[in-house]
Design a protein around this motif. Sequence first.
Motif, PDB file in Angstrom:
ATOM      1  N   ASP A 121      12.346  17.730  22.779  1.00  0.00           N
ATOM      2  CA  ASP A 121      11.068  18.298  23.190  1.00  0.00           C
ATOM      3  C   ASP A 121      11.023  19.799  22.918  1.00  0.00           C
ATOM      4  O   ASP A 121      12.023  20.508  23.058  1.00  0.00           O
ATOM      5  CB  ASP A 121      10.864  18.032  24.682  1.00  0.00           C
ATOM      6  CG  ASP A 121       9.466  18.376  25.144  1.00  0.00           C
ATOM      7  OD1 ASP A 121       8.571  17.527  25.004  1.00  0.00           O
ATOM      8  OD2 ASP A 121       9.287  19.513  25.639  1.00  0.00           O
ATOM      9  N   GLU A 122       9.854  20.270  22.542  1.00  0.00           N
ATOM     10  CA  GLU A 122       9.676  21.687  22.198  1.00  0.00           C
ATOM     11  C   GLU A 122      10.059  22.609  23.354  1.00  0.00           C
ATOM     12  O   GLU A 122      10.577  23.703  23.145  1.00  0.00           O
ATOM     13  CB  GLU A 122       8.220  21.939  21.794  1.00  0.00           C
ATOM     14  CG  GLU A 122       7.942  23.327  21.274  1.00  0.00           C
ATOM     15  CD  GLU A 122       6.502  23.509  20.827  1.00  0.00           C
ATOM     16  OE1 GLU A 122       6.114  24.652  20.558  1.00  0.00           O
ATOM     17  OE2 GLU A 122       5.770  22.494  20.762  1.00  0.00           O
ATOM     18  N   SER A 123       9.834  22.145  24.586  1.00  0.00           N
ATOM     19  CA  SER A 123      10.173  22.981  25.745  1.00  0.00           C
ATOM     20  C   SER A 123      11.683  23.212  25.857  1.00  0.00           C
ATOM     21  O   SER A 123      12.120  24.243  26.389  1.00  0.00           O
ATOM     22  CB  SER A 123       9.646  22.344  27.031  1.00  0.00           C
ATOM     23  OG  SER A 123      10.295  21.106  27.293  1.00  0.00           O
ATOM     24  N   ILE A 124      12.481  22.272  25.349  1.00  0.00           N
ATOM     25  CA  ILE A 124      13.935  22.449  25.339  1.00  0.00           C
ATOM     26  C   ILE A 124      14.331  23.393  24.211  1.00  0.00           C
ATOM     27  O   ILE A 124      15.139  24.316  24.419  1.00  0.00           O
ATOM     28  CB  ILE A 124      14.652  21.094  25.182  1.00  0.00           C
ATOM     29  CG1 ILE A 124      14.269  20.133  26.309  1.00  0.00           C
ATOM     30  CG2 ILE A 124      16.163  21.284  25.126  1.00  0.00           C
ATOM     31  CD1 ILE A 124      14.850  18.735  26.153  1.00  0.00           C
ATOM     32  N   ASP A 173      12.662  25.725  22.851  1.00  0.00           N
ATOM     33  CA  ASP A 173      12.228  27.102  23.116  1.00  0.00           C
ATOM     34  C   ASP A 173      12.752  27.661  24.434  1.00  0.00           C
ATOM     35  O   ASP A 173      12.398  28.776  24.826  1.00  0.00           O
ATOM     36  CB  ASP A 173      10.696  27.166  23.123  1.00  0.00           C
ATOM     37  CG  ASP A 173      10.097  26.861  21.761  1.00  0.00           C
ATOM     38  OD1 ASP A 173      10.814  27.050  20.750  1.00  0.00           O
ATOM     39  OD2 ASP A 173       8.931  26.435  21.705  1.00  0.00           O
ATOM     40  N   SER A 174      13.586  26.913  25.113  1.00  0.00           N
ATOM     41  CA  SER A 174      14.032  27.311  26.442  1.00  0.00           C
ATOM     42  C   SER A 174      14.912  28.566  26.419  1.00  0.00           C
ATOM     43  O   SER A 174      15.711  28.768  25.501  1.00  0.00           O
ATOM     44  CB  SER A 174      14.811  26.165  27.092  1.00  0.00           C
ATOM     45  OG  SER A 174      15.332  26.550  28.342  1.00  0.00           O
ATOM     46  N   LYS A 175      14.757  29.371  27.472  1.00  0.00           N
ATOM     47  CA  LYS A 175      15.642  30.513  27.678  1.00  0.00           C
ATOM     48  C   LYS A 175      16.731  30.182  28.693  1.00  0.00           C
ATOM     49  O   LYS A 175      17.637  30.996  28.931  1.00  0.00           O
ATOM     50  CB  LYS A 175      14.834  31.719  28.152  1.00  0.00           C
ATOM     51  CG  LYS A 175      13.852  32.243  27.113  1.00  0.00           C
ATOM     52  CD  LYS A 175      13.090  33.445  27.626  1.00  0.00           C
ATOM     53  CE  LYS A 175      12.108  33.950  26.578  1.00  0.00           C
ATOM     54  NZ  LYS A 175      11.329  35.129  27.075  1.00  0.00           N
ATOM     55  N   ASN A 229      16.090  14.504  26.795  1.00  0.00           N
ATOM     56  CA  ASN A 229      14.660  14.816  26.921  1.00  0.00           C
ATOM     57  C   ASN A 229      14.151  14.548  28.333  1.00  0.00           C
ATOM     58  O   ASN A 229      13.380  15.336  28.901  1.00  0.00           O
ATOM     59  CB  ASN A 229      13.850  14.029  25.889  1.00  0.00           C
ATOM     60  CG  ASN A 229      13.866  14.670  24.515  1.00  0.00           C
ATOM     61  OD1 ASN A 229      13.739  15.887  24.384  1.00  0.00           O
ATOM     62  ND2 ASN A 229      14.014  13.858  23.479  1.00  0.00           N
ATOM     63  N   TYR A 244      15.732  17.398  30.707  1.00  0.00           N
ATOM     64  CA  TYR A 244      15.491  18.834  30.537  1.00  0.00           C
ATOM     65  C   TYR A 244      14.096  19.222  30.057  1.00  0.00           C
ATOM     66  O   TYR A 244      13.738  20.399  30.125  1.00  0.00           O
ATOM     67  CB  TYR A 244      16.528  19.424  29.576  1.00  0.00           C
ATOM     68  CG  TYR A 244      17.930  19.345  30.127  1.00  0.00           C
ATOM     69  CD1 TYR A 244      18.331  20.182  31.154  1.00  0.00           C
ATOM     70  CD2 TYR A 244      18.843  18.414  29.629  1.00  0.00           C
ATOM     71  CE1 TYR A 244      19.622  20.111  31.672  1.00  0.00           C
ATOM     72  CE2 TYR A 244      20.135  18.333  30.136  1.00  0.00           C
ATOM     73  CZ  TYR A 244      20.516  19.185  31.160  1.00  0.00           C
ATOM     74  OH  TYR A 244      21.783  19.111  31.680  1.00  0.00           O
ATOM     75  N   ALA A 245      13.317  18.294  29.542  1.00  0.00           N
ATOM     76  CA  ALA A 245      11.972  18.657  29.054  1.00  0.00           C
ATOM     77  C   ALA A 245      11.061  19.030  30.221  1.00  0.00           C
ATOM     78  O   ALA A 245      11.133  18.428  31.298  1.00  0.00           O
ATOM     79  CB  ALA A 245      11.369  17.508  28.260  1.00  0.00           C
ATOM     80  N   LYS A 246      10.211  20.013  29.993  1.00  0.00           N
ATOM     81  CA  LYS A 246       9.268  20.451  31.043  1.00  0.00           C
ATOM     82  C   LYS A 246       7.838  20.097  30.655  1.00  0.00           C
ATOM     83  O   LYS A 246       7.481  20.119  29.508  1.00  0.00           O
ATOM     84  CB  LYS A 246       9.389  21.968  31.234  1.00  0.00           C
ATOM     85  CG  LYS A 246      10.743  22.385  31.781  1.00  0.00           C
ATOM     86  CD  LYS A 246      10.792  23.881  31.969  1.00  0.00           C
ATOM     87  CE  LYS A 246      12.138  24.329  32.530  1.00  0.00           C
ATOM     88  NZ  LYS A 246      12.220  25.797  32.693  1.00  0.00           N
TER      89      LYS A 246
END
Length: 293
Positions: free
Chosen positions: A32-35, A37-39, A288, A291-293
């Motif tokens: 997932d993109e949110s993972i 791009d995660s900080k 996913n 950790y995906a948001k």
Amino acid sequence: MGIYYHQSYSKARGTCNFGDDINPFLLGKLFDESIIDSKDVCLIGIGTIINDRELSRVDCYPRKVVFSSGVGYGSLDSSRFDDTWDFACVRGPLSAKALDLPEELAISDAGLLIPELLAISNEKVDKRYPVTFIPHVESDLSSGNGLQDLCKSLGIKYLSPRVESKEFVVEVIRSSKVITEAMHGAIIADAVRVPWVPVKFLVHEPFKWKDWCASVNLPYNVSDLGLEFWDNRRGNFSNFKNAWQLFKRSRVENALSKVNLSVEPLLSSDSIFEKRKNALWDVVRLINERYAK
């Protein structure tokens, strides 16, 4: 960006290497993109990167997720692995043993999924090459001209690991057999069901080969191409040194010819291959979901 893979080689050399630089595509397609791009969460991808030097670069992340990476290329202090680490899966049983992980986490290298993610169908690609040779990227840079010449004289296709990713996979599919010094040459060949032969020329790390071969229930049996030679790229070899390099090149040519004619290629069974692929997809879904948001 919340992904980590070995980048220093490509940056230092000013060139790409398929086995390392496929990671952004691979991880970007799977997670997932949110993972990505995660900080807070760092995905550690394919490659031999579980060592102290590499892992020190991800210490800043609150959460580190290991996805099919392998142990090797340096020291490893296991005391660093606290509850901020999530070992979703590793490359093979030797990596799992080195990390004191359960056997079920020793799945395989996620490079097995690359052809599927690139949407390349074996049936739509014609066979063009009876045999293809893939060097390690260091061999390609140091000895590539000579290796290409001797492959040409033997009627063998030469495939650099520095070509664009899709081209690399397609050229492997176009081959009836692959002889490879690069381990991801073997992994991609196995993924597209092309028999392969592992060889040693300039660079070979037995541990990582044994680790991955064991993950797909194959023996580790590498053929040595013998003497190393280097290209005279700057034209400053002495006559003696140049003659010595040419002699060594002829010995490598003879060895490669012998390997091509006499060594039985390897290929994991269809059942093991599908089992490993399905297990990797299960881990992708788990990461996913977690950790995906």
